[in-house]
Design a protein around this motif. Sequence first.
Motif, mmCIF file in Angstrom:
data_model
loop_
_atom_site.group_PDB
_atom_site.id
_atom_site.type_symbol
_atom_site.label_atom_id
_atom_site.label_comp_id
_atom_site.label_asym_id
_atom_site.label_seq_id
_atom_site.Cartn_x
_atom_site.Cartn_y
_atom_site.Cartn_z
ATOM 1 N N LYS A 19 0.940 -0.931 0.123
ATOM 2 C CA LYS A 19 -0.157 0.120 0.136
ATOM 3 C C LYS A 19 0.937 1.283 -0.041
ATOM 4 O O LYS A 19 0.571 2.338 -0.645
ATOM 5 C CB LYS A 19 -0.864 0.028 1.144
ATOM 6 C CG LYS A 19 -2.248 -0.836 0.992
ATOM 7 C CD LYS A 19 -2.740 -0.961 2.327
ATOM 8 C CE LYS A 19 -3.946 -1.999 2.154
ATOM 9 N NZ LYS A 19 -5.113 -1.490 1.291
ATOM 10 N N LEU A 36 -5.734 5.142 1.056
ATOM 11 C CA LEU A 36 -4.499 4.385 1.345
ATOM 12 C C LEU A 36 -4.022 4.844 2.718
ATOM 13 O O LEU A 36 -3.505 4.357 3.313
ATOM 14 C CB LEU A 36 -3.529 4.643 0.248
ATOM 15 C CG LEU A 36 -3.670 3.750 -0.679
ATOM 16 C CD1 LEU A 36 -2.961 4.482 -2.075
ATOM 17 C CD2 LEU A 36 -3.446 2.385 -0.544
ATOM 18 N N ASP A 39 -5.852 3.100 5.221
ATOM 19 C CA ASP A 39 -5.582 1.882 5.394
ATOM 20 C C ASP A 39 -4.148 1.776 6.153
ATOM 21 O O ASP A 39 -3.746 0.675 6.958
ATOM 22 C CB ASP A 39 -5.419 1.053 4.289
ATOM 23 C CG ASP A 39 -6.783 1.044 3.618
ATOM 24 O OD1 ASP A 39 -7.964 1.311 3.991
ATOM 25 O OD2 ASP A 39 -7.038 0.504 2.283
#
Length: 229
Positions: A19, A36, A39
């Motif tokens: 990521k 992102l 996350d």
Amino acid sequence: MSNLPSNVHVSQHPCLLAKLSQLRSQNTPARDVKTLIHDIALIVGCEALAKGLKTVPGSTDQTPLGFDYQTHQILPDTISLVPILRSGLGMVAAIQTLLPNPVPIHHLGLYREPTTLLPVEYYNNLPNHVSGSGSGGSNASSLAIILDPVIATGGTCAAAIQTLREWGTQRIIVISVLGAAAGVQAAAGEWPEAVEIWLAGVDEELTDRGMLKPGLGDVGDRLFLTIGK
């Protein structure tokens, strides 16, 4: 990677590394940048809070089938989230998701003066904070969690740590996405006995403008579509 202090932790989670690679790309649109950042903050936050929090037995409750079970409560009792404006806002929801109960959010506004790259505070909503008093405040949380996607020179992070120390917090966890090795070392040395820094990755270099190389660009601009301002 440079040798980092013992209070700095760089994740090796494979999903996180993938990521982070996606986040670095100039072709990643703002919507995906936001996802992102969330996350990555979630994964780094899981690792940071697994080490930084404890549990104690709570009261007895019952399941829907009528069976008794022992509840658990996290320690410390008082926790605050401290996002650094602007880009730290992109990490708040992820850490709120991890914590079992709502906690106060105290925003700090800090920017780097373009010529000196030194931090300048322009906003502070810590309750009863008196800068420079050194005496702390009765309303200070036992644990403050700083949220800032990038640690570059380390000046902003160090200034935030010093502000929270003056406020009276006892411990600080810094959750970040990416840091420059020298900047991370500087921030980690600001209050090493009480600060733990957790990151997804570390870059070795800074540009002459104080940007990480290869870095992520300006995360705040990417999140809020203010590139080229």
